[in-house]
Scaffold this active site. Sequence first.
Site, mmCIF file in Angstrom:
data_model
loop_
_atom_site.group_PDB
_atom_site.id
_atom_site.type_symbol
_atom_site.label_atom_id
_atom_site.label_comp_id
_atom_site.label_asym_id
_atom_site.label_seq_id
_atom_site.Cartn_x
_atom_site.Cartn_y
_atom_site.Cartn_z
ATOM 1 C CD GLU A 42 -3.150 -0.697 0.452
ATOM 2 O OE1 GLU A 42 -3.230 0.375 -0.344
ATOM 3 O OE2 GLU A 42 -4.250 -1.326 0.365
ATOM 4 C CD GLU A 65 -15.419 0.432 -6.145
ATOM 5 O OE1 GLU A 65 -14.070 -0.304 -6.193
ATOM 6 O OE2 GLU A 65 -15.396 1.190 -5.207
ATOM 7 N NE ARG A 87 -12.294 -1.910 2.056
ATOM 8 C CZ ARG A 87 -11.591 -2.601 2.596
ATOM 9 N NH1 ARG A 87 -11.421 -2.417 4.009
ATOM 10 N NH2 ARG A 87 -10.543 -3.439 2.088
ATOM 11 C CG LEU A 88 -15.872 -3.352 -3.618
ATOM 12 C CD1 LEU A 88 -15.091 -3.758 -4.904
ATOM 13 C CD2 LEU A 88 -17.091 -2.639 -3.601
ATOM 14 C CD1 TRP A 104 -13.986 -7.331 -0.888
ATOM 15 C CD2 TRP A 104 -11.966 -8.281 -0.440
ATOM 16 N NE1 TRP A 104 -13.142 -6.542 -1.112
ATOM 17 C CE2 TRP A 104 -11.914 -6.820 -0.536
ATOM 18 C CE3 TRP A 104 -10.835 -8.938 -0.363
ATOM 19 C CZ2 TRP A 104 -10.797 -6.205 -0.243
ATOM 20 C CZ3 TRP A 104 -9.649 -8.181 0.032
ATOM 21 C CH2 TRP A 104 -9.597 -6.851 0.052
ATOM 22 C CG ASP A 159 -8.203 -3.045 -5.901
ATOM 23 O OD1 ASP A 159 -7.072 -2.545 -5.870
ATOM 24 O OD2 ASP A 159 -9.003 -2.528 -5.061
ATOM 25 C CD GLU A 184 -1.118 -3.582 -3.985
ATOM 26 O OE1 GLU A 184 -1.637 -2.768 -4.821
ATOM 27 O OE2 GLU A 184 -2.249 -4.333 -3.697
ATOM 28 N NE ARG A 190 -3.916 -1.257 -4.734
ATOM 29 C CZ ARG A 190 -4.371 -1.150 -3.587
ATOM 30 N NH1 ARG A 190 -4.934 0.124 -3.513
ATOM 31 N NH2 ARG A 190 -4.442 -1.686 -2.609
ATOM 32 C CG ASP A 206 -6.742 3.255 -3.391
ATOM 33 O OD1 ASP A 206 -7.270 3.145 -4.480
ATOM 34 O OD2 ASP A 206 -6.654 2.434 -2.422
ATOM 35 C CG HIS A 227 -13.240 5.284 -7.662
ATOM 36 N ND1 HIS A 227 -13.971 5.229 -6.618
ATOM 37 C CD2 HIS A 227 -12.309 4.357 -7.718
ATOM 38 C CE1 HIS A 227 -13.834 3.708 -5.967
ATOM 39 N NE2 HIS A 227 -12.738 3.339 -6.733
#
Length: 663
Positions: A129, A264, A277-278, A280, A386, A389, A436, A453, A518
Amino acid sequence: MLDYHATGDGFELRYGSRVVVRHSASCPAVVIARGAPAVTMLRGNFRIEDAPSDERALVAWRRVEGGIAFDGALLAWDDSVLTVTATDLDFDRLYVRFHAEPGEAVWGGGEQMSYLALNGRRFPMWTSEPGVGRDKATELTRAMDADGMAGGDYWTTNYPQPTFLTSRWLAVHLDASCYSVLDFTDPAAHRVEVWANTARFELFAAPGSKPLVSRLSDRFGRQPPLPDWAIEGAIVGLKSGATSFDRLDRFVAAGAAVSGLWCEDWAGIRETSFGRRLFWDWQVGARSEARYPGLESRIGDLAARGIRFLAYANPYLSTDADLFEEAREGGHFCLRPSSDEVYLVDFGEFDCGVVDFTRAETRDWFAERILGREMLDRGIMGWMADFGEYLPTDVRLADGSDPMEAHNRWPVLWAAVNAAALASRGKTGDALFFMRAGFSGVQAHCPLLWAGDQSVDFTRHDGIGTVITAALSAGLVGNAYSHSDCGGYTSLLGNVRSEELMQRWCELAAFAPVMRSHEGNRPDDNLQYDSSDELLACFAFWSRVHAALAPYVRALCGEAALSGLPLQRPLFLEYPDDPSLFAVQDQYLYGPDLMVAPVIEEGAVARTVVLPGAGDWRHLWTGRDFAPGVHAIEAPLGRPPVFYRPESAHAALFAQFAQGNLP
């Protein structure tokens, strides 16, 4: 070809006429040590420390067949590859010193957000991040550091790459995925720290900046040209469930050129303290149906209007997801180091399993079961791919690899899974995913980057201006296409969007290969482009500007396919003989013929613009010609400084803006 030359008490290695390594007793080229790392991760934020011991600067040397033998290491070369190996396997830290000329500029490091020219600073190569604020002097960064190490710094990035380019038109690439550091704090040396016993460096040289970037693109792989639909209109990002379709109609009615609707939240949502938040669980199921009833039919209706539907996926599954059990039974998760339990990662108020892409069966399962059947087969024509990382450094991987080595490779594996899904349906170059996260080699798989972000503000290290630096730096190492979240993303601790920010981001986004909005992490707390008639008209206007530029952008895509040159270019890429351009990062060339100088300072109604070269530049909005040099240009809202070459083959297209015909 690397050549050896003796020099007094030392030696030089030259690549053509360029000195690459210069060793002497007072400035040894190689240092070795034993590492003692300490790694802490919390929600994708890493604290990585080391306490090396037995550090040895290797002074004594002798010439041997194929290289140089030090007391403790071997330096070997073959054509354009230089390899450094510690002969004692207990030494796992290498510090290699590459020669630097006085005043030599340095760029690279993957996608850097704060600095285009890297001189004078250290840049750890570790995907993570990037942080919120990214400036230790700000209250926001300090608050985020106190809450989960989440503030970041100037060097934290989703997409590092241990490749650097210099103004001698030389590039050095570390062919390794371990933790490393590019250190340019010494003006006499480019120092690379490698957390391994062996380091393999690839060298590239060219007669100029553009040939060098093209060579790097050859090495890492080229993206297919962007699909026509992606450059002929804006992608509107909305995440309010079924009402997103009604809201989209308002954009169309306002005159926006719309090529896609990006939702999204297609698979469901969950509310957390961070924001919305989504959920998942990347499939059409009960949660998806509740959020978007009759989604497939809706997708078909949009397609009939020439509008693509885009979604979202990432390489993790939450423990309460329906797909979690299927993945566990199939052996698709990374495991704990000392048991067969699924390794769970805290993503902020929910835990997830990490899909293990070191296993071929798992890569195939995710590409087919999720990206293929749940998304592409339902008519979804793109998605945000997305994350990538978050691979912890203490997981157990199916292929037995060291997670410290695998961590940086993870985004590349993730990109390959997405690319395989497109290829399996014959959609390469038609459907479009964007990422990203990245590392060396992601270029061969990922067709489009996005800058991550950003905070919803004008701050120096995490605001609107960082998306310019991101595109320019990533473009130098083989990523032709980049874009950003129009409007920004991260809204925390009372930091919310202003109308000015929304308008200025539209101006910037229109002059990028893809324009996509976004709603951010806290959509209910922030302005949206349909919050007022004025903002809606602003977005509509700039979407038409973006669409009007499509013939020029299509030509640039063709050039990128042939040469690997990025669409958004630092000024020195076209004007390599002018050192005054080497550190310019707040304006860019859009291809060779457009100069774009976005307004990225709050409250500014004018800005300084550098117009390089020998010929005049024509102001896009007035048709007035400006001589080369530095100018103070008026820049009220709605008229960012943009110039074009009057002799451009696309001059007639550009001239329409001043004539009032477009948009």
